[in-house]
Design a protein around this motif. Sequence first.
Motif, PDB file in Angstrom:
ATOM      1  N   GLN A   1       3.616   5.790  -5.502  1.00  0.00           N
ATOM      2  CA  GLN A   1       3.603   5.666  -6.970  1.00  0.00           C
ATOM      3  C   GLN A   1       2.375   7.108  -7.382  1.00  0.00           C
ATOM      4  O   GLN A   1       2.527   7.696  -8.454  1.00  0.00           O
ATOM      5  CB  GLN A   1       3.043   4.491  -7.449  1.00  0.00           C
ATOM      6  CG  GLN A   1       2.906   4.438  -9.061  1.00  0.00           C
ATOM      7  CD  GLN A   1       2.262   3.087  -9.421  1.00  0.00           C
ATOM      8  OE1 GLN A   1       2.017   2.221  -8.672  1.00  0.00           O
ATOM      9  NE2 GLN A   1       2.222   2.920 -10.748  1.00  0.00           N
ATOM     10  N   LEU A   2       1.323   6.836  -6.529  1.00  0.00           N
ATOM     11  CA  LEU A   2       0.208   7.884  -6.937  1.00  0.00           C
ATOM     12  C   LEU A   2       0.967   9.188  -6.488  1.00  0.00           C
ATOM     13  O   LEU A   2       0.400  10.240  -7.420  1.00  0.00           O
ATOM     14  CB  LEU A   2      -1.061   7.399  -6.258  1.00  0.00           C
ATOM     15  CG  LEU A   2      -1.775   6.386  -6.654  1.00  0.00           C
ATOM     16  CD1 LEU A   2      -2.968   5.956  -5.594  1.00  0.00           C
ATOM     17  CD2 LEU A   2      -2.216   6.386  -8.080  1.00  0.00           C
TER      18      LEU A   2
ATOM     19  N   LEU B   1       0.777  -1.076   0.092  1.00  0.00           N
ATOM     20  CA  LEU B   1       0.212  -0.094  -0.137  1.00  0.00           C
ATOM     21  C   LEU B   1       0.810   1.376   0.069  1.00  0.00           C
ATOM     22  O   LEU B   1       0.439   2.394  -0.797  1.00  0.00           O
ATOM     23  CB  LEU B   1      -1.009   0.068   1.245  1.00  0.00           C
ATOM     24  CG  LEU B   1      -1.912   1.357   1.380  1.00  0.00           C
ATOM     25  CD1 LEU B   1      -2.866   1.174  -0.047  1.00  0.00           C
ATOM     26  CD2 LEU B   1      -2.797   0.909   2.444  1.00  0.00           C
TER      27      LEU B   1
ATOM     28  N   ARG C   1       3.877   1.374  -1.305  1.00  0.00           N
ATOM     29  CA  ARG C   1       4.237   1.789  -2.741  1.00  0.00           C
ATOM     30  C   ARG C   1       3.472   2.263  -3.639  1.00  0.00           C
ATOM     31  O   ARG C   1       3.885   3.120  -4.438  1.00  0.00           O
ATOM     32  CB  ARG C   1       4.912   0.320  -3.292  1.00  0.00           C
ATOM     33  CG  ARG C   1       6.209  -0.306  -2.392  1.00  0.00           C
ATOM     34  CD  ARG C   1       6.614  -1.564  -3.106  1.00  0.00           C
ATOM     35  NE  ARG C   1       7.861  -2.322  -2.292  1.00  0.00           N
ATOM     36  CZ  ARG C   1       8.994  -1.657  -2.761  1.00  0.00           C
ATOM     37  NH1 ARG C   1       9.230  -0.882  -3.406  1.00  0.00           N
ATOM     38  NH2 ARG C   1      10.221  -2.191  -1.920  1.00  0.00           N
ATOM     39  N   LYS C   2       2.254   1.911  -3.473  1.00  0.00           N
ATOM     40  CA  LYS C   2       0.930   2.412  -4.353  1.00  0.00           C
ATOM     41  C   LYS C   2       0.859   3.907  -4.094  1.00  0.00           C
ATOM     42  O   LYS C   2       0.725   4.384  -5.036  1.00  0.00           O
ATOM     43  CB  LYS C   2      -0.137   1.412  -4.126  1.00  0.00           C
ATOM     44  CG  LYS C   2      -1.187   1.774  -5.132  1.00  0.00           C
ATOM     45  CD  LYS C   2      -0.706   1.459  -6.570  1.00  0.00           C
ATOM     46  CE  LYS C   2      -1.816   1.774  -7.562  1.00  0.00           C
ATOM     47  NZ  LYS C   2      -1.632   1.752  -8.990  1.00  0.00           N
ATOM     48  N   ARG C   3       0.745   4.174  -2.977  1.00  0.00           N
ATOM     49  CA  ARG C   3       0.558   5.550  -2.452  1.00  0.00           C
ATOM     50  C   ARG C   3       1.788   6.444  -3.095  1.00  0.00           C
ATOM     51  O   ARG C   3       1.515   7.558  -3.347  1.00  0.00           O
ATOM     52  CB  ARG C   3       0.300   5.689  -0.831  1.00  0.00           C
ATOM     53  CG  ARG C   3      -0.958   5.134  -0.484  1.00  0.00           C
ATOM     54  CD  ARG C   3      -1.164   5.289   1.080  1.00  0.00           C
ATOM     55  NE  ARG C   3      -2.321   4.986   1.472  1.00  0.00           N
ATOM     56  CZ  ARG C   3      -2.809   4.798   2.676  1.00  0.00           C
ATOM     57  NH1 ARG C   3      -1.941   5.167   3.627  1.00  0.00           N
ATOM     58  NH2 ARG C   3      -4.046   4.270   3.146  1.00  0.00           N
TER      59      ARG C   3
END
Length: 177
Positions: free
Chosen positions: A163-164, A157, A159-161
């Motif tokens: 990236q966003l 999560l 890593r995704k945040r």
Amino acid sequence: MRSEDRMFIEAWNRTRPELLRRARRLADGHADRADDLMSATAIKALMFMRRSPDAMTDPDGFLFVVLRHVFLDSIRQQRRERAVIDDGVDVQDEQTHASGSIALSQMQRLELEEQLEGVVRAVRQLTREQRQLFGLRFVQELSYPVIAERLKVSEALVRKRVQLLRSRLRSRRQDAS
């Protein structure tokens, strides 16, 4: 003393030991290079704080961002210098050398100021949670597992945040350009 100067001095005094450690790490342990990074960081940060004091939400973290940008600019400068070195030019010709370095440093200064202003504007538009993530990842340079532990979420999560967050910052910087 101006409030901007006081803000800079207080932030500098609080973060100086950690800034110096990071500068030495970036300079591969060379004390003279680390001192150059620290000096350039202090000058650039103070200039920006004087120009845009209302943009400062985290002066301590801002110093780390400036240090990183100064380091990246020094790497870019080294690459440019290597690319333009002409073995046929007399190195003793001080006039040629001096005029080239003055023009280069002015260009770098303008480029850095524009980049810093763009980053500050983009970060200012983020939500509190996004600014916190920005600080953990890009200012404190914490690893994904450490951030996940601090935020009590999964590493995936985080890593995704991140990236966003990167894509959001890029789009805001492009919109501003």
